[in-house]
Design a protein around this motif. Structure first.
Motif, PDB file in Angstrom:
ATOM      1  N   LYS A  23      -5.090 -15.234  -1.416  1.00 30.05           N
ATOM      2  CA  LYS A  23      -5.886 -14.990  -2.617  1.00 30.05           C
ATOM      3  C   LYS A  23      -7.309 -15.491  -2.461  1.00 30.05           C
ATOM      4  O   LYS A  23      -8.268 -14.858  -2.928  1.00 30.05           O
ATOM      5  CB  LYS A  23      -5.218 -15.659  -3.816  1.00 30.05           C
ATOM      6  CG  LYS A  23      -5.839 -15.310  -5.148  1.00 30.05           C
ATOM      7  CD  LYS A  23      -5.036 -15.899  -6.285  1.00 30.05           C
ATOM      8  CE  LYS A  23      -5.621 -15.492  -7.636  1.00 30.05           C
ATOM      9  NZ  LYS A  23      -4.837 -16.068  -8.767  1.00 30.05           N
ATOM     10  N   ASP A  60      -9.199 -13.050  -0.627  1.00 29.15           N
ATOM     11  CA  ASP A  60      -9.118 -11.710  -1.211  1.00 29.15           C
ATOM     12  C   ASP A  60      -8.717 -10.699  -0.134  1.00 29.15           C
ATOM     13  O   ASP A  60      -9.230  -9.584  -0.084  1.00 29.15           O
ATOM     14  CB  ASP A  60     -10.456 -11.321  -1.844  1.00 29.15           C
ATOM     15  CG  ASP A  60     -10.369  -9.992  -2.607  1.00 29.15           C
ATOM     16  OD1 ASP A  60      -9.273  -9.668  -3.108  1.00 29.15           O
ATOM     17  OD2 ASP A  60     -11.388  -9.279  -2.674  1.00 29.15           O
ATOM     18  N   THR A  61      -7.796 -11.127   0.726  1.00 31.95           N
ATOM     19  CA  THR A  61      -7.495 -10.361   1.932  1.00 31.95           C
ATOM     20  C   THR A  61      -6.014 -10.405   2.269  1.00 31.95           C
ATOM     21  O   THR A  61      -5.328 -11.380   1.982  1.00 31.95           O
ATOM     22  CB  THR A  61      -8.304 -10.935   3.128  1.00 31.95           C
ATOM     23  OG1 THR A  61      -9.693 -10.833   2.847  1.00 31.95           O
ATOM     24  CG2 THR A  61      -8.013 -10.195   4.420  1.00 31.95           C
ATOM     25  N   LYS A  64      -7.563  -5.228   1.328  1.00 25.62           N
ATOM     26  CA  LYS A  64      -7.873  -5.992   0.134  1.00 25.62           C
ATOM     27  C   LYS A  64      -6.607  -6.599  -0.456  1.00 25.62           C
ATOM     28  O   LYS A  64      -5.536  -5.993  -0.433  1.00 25.62           O
ATOM     29  CB  LYS A  64      -8.558  -5.107  -0.905  1.00 25.62           C
ATOM     30  CG  LYS A  64      -9.973  -4.698  -0.522  1.00 25.62           C
ATOM     31  CD  LYS A  64     -10.644  -3.918  -1.634  1.00 25.62           C
ATOM     32  CE  LYS A  64     -12.085  -3.575  -1.273  1.00 25.62           C
ATOM     33  NZ  LYS A  64     -12.757  -2.802  -2.347  1.00 25.62           N
ATOM     34  N   TYR A  65      -6.738  -7.790  -0.992  1.00 23.97           N
ATOM     35  CA  TYR A  65      -5.617  -8.517  -1.594  1.00 23.97           C
ATOM     36  C   TYR A  65      -4.954  -7.693  -2.699  1.00 23.97           C
ATOM     37  O   TYR A  65      -3.733  -7.546  -2.740  1.00 23.97           O
ATOM     38  CB  TYR A  65      -6.135  -9.838  -2.160  1.00 23.97           C
ATOM     39  CG  TYR A  65      -5.080 -10.728  -2.770  1.00 23.97           C
ATOM     40  CD1 TYR A  65      -4.410 -11.666  -1.986  1.00 23.97           C
ATOM     41  CD2 TYR A  65      -4.768 -10.652  -4.129  1.00 23.97           C
ATOM     42  CE1 TYR A  65      -3.448 -12.506  -2.544  1.00 23.97           C
ATOM     43  CE2 TYR A  65      -3.813 -11.481  -4.690  1.00 23.97           C
ATOM     44  CZ  TYR A  65      -3.155 -12.402  -3.893  1.00 23.97           C
ATOM     45  OH  TYR A  65      -2.198 -13.227  -4.442  1.00 23.97           O
TER      46      TYR A  65
END
Length: 208
Positions: free
Chosen positions: A133, A136-137, A153-154
């Motif tokens: 988190k 963001d990946t 993307k997360y």
């Protein structure tokens, strides 16, 4: 469909992949990582030079091996980065920004990571993935040896058969036998309860 990326934008991409290659080599390559999850499952993860280009999302006129080598040596040119790209600049900027500190998928705050089993995407499935988190990946791993192969993307990496809490991460050089590098342990007691055999065999000296 392809996207035209002008020279100025390719210069931005180039700078980011140079930084990423240095960190990729220093922290991730030539290593074997194990991730121990809340259900007691143990997964090995690896990062290879040939996979670096896939993680960046960048298309070039170089082979996968040469792409990484030239990024690491800082000899890749703007002309090596193709004008016609699979992804638009916004996506490439996101991917290459994350590649700049890609080591944090292993060495970052693992309390905010989830281990994904059978990550489902629109293009393919990945047997395992690590979703963080803070970054963001999400990085997906594939093959029998779980090699890093995609960076996403997360928020777009939610579809998986299981999402597991990570209890511990250990690392070693590929040539070594013992996982002597303690990267993350949520709780010594919980780790000993969940994976006592693994602790006894290969990582006991880290917990003394």
């Amino acid at each position: 469909m392809s996207y035209k990326i002008n020279e100025q934008k390719r210069l931005i991409i180039r700078q980011k992949i140079l930084t990423g290659a240095k960190r990729y080599k220093k922290y991730l390559m030539d290593k074997d990582f194990i991730v121990i999850c809340e259900d007691g499952s143990i997964h090995r993860l690896k990062f290879f030079p040939k996979d670096f280009q896939h993680l960046t999302g960048v298309l070039s006129d170089l082979s996968e091996s040469d792409f990484f080598k030239r990024c690491y040596d800082k000899t890749i040119s703007v002309q090596n980065i193709l004008e016609d790209q699979k992804y638009n600049f916004s996506t490439l900027k996101f991917k290459t920004m994350k590649v700049e500190y890609i080591d944090k998928i292993i060495y970052g705050n693992s309390q905010n990571s989830l281990f994904m089993i059978n990550l489902h995407t629109k293009t393919r499935d990945y047997p395992v993935a690590v979703r963080n988190k803070d970054m963001d990946t999400c990085i997906g791993f594939t093959g029998t040896i779980n090699r890093a192969r995609t960076l996403r993307k997360y928020a777009k990496s939610e579809q998986a058969d299981k999402q597991l809490e990570i209890i511990a991460i250990f690392g070693k050089r590929i040539i070594d036998q013992i996982y002597s590098e303690q990267i993350y342990v949520k709780s010594r007691e919980e780790l000993l309860r969940i994976a006592p055999e693994m602790v006894e065999k290969v990582i006991h000296q880290n917990l003394s």
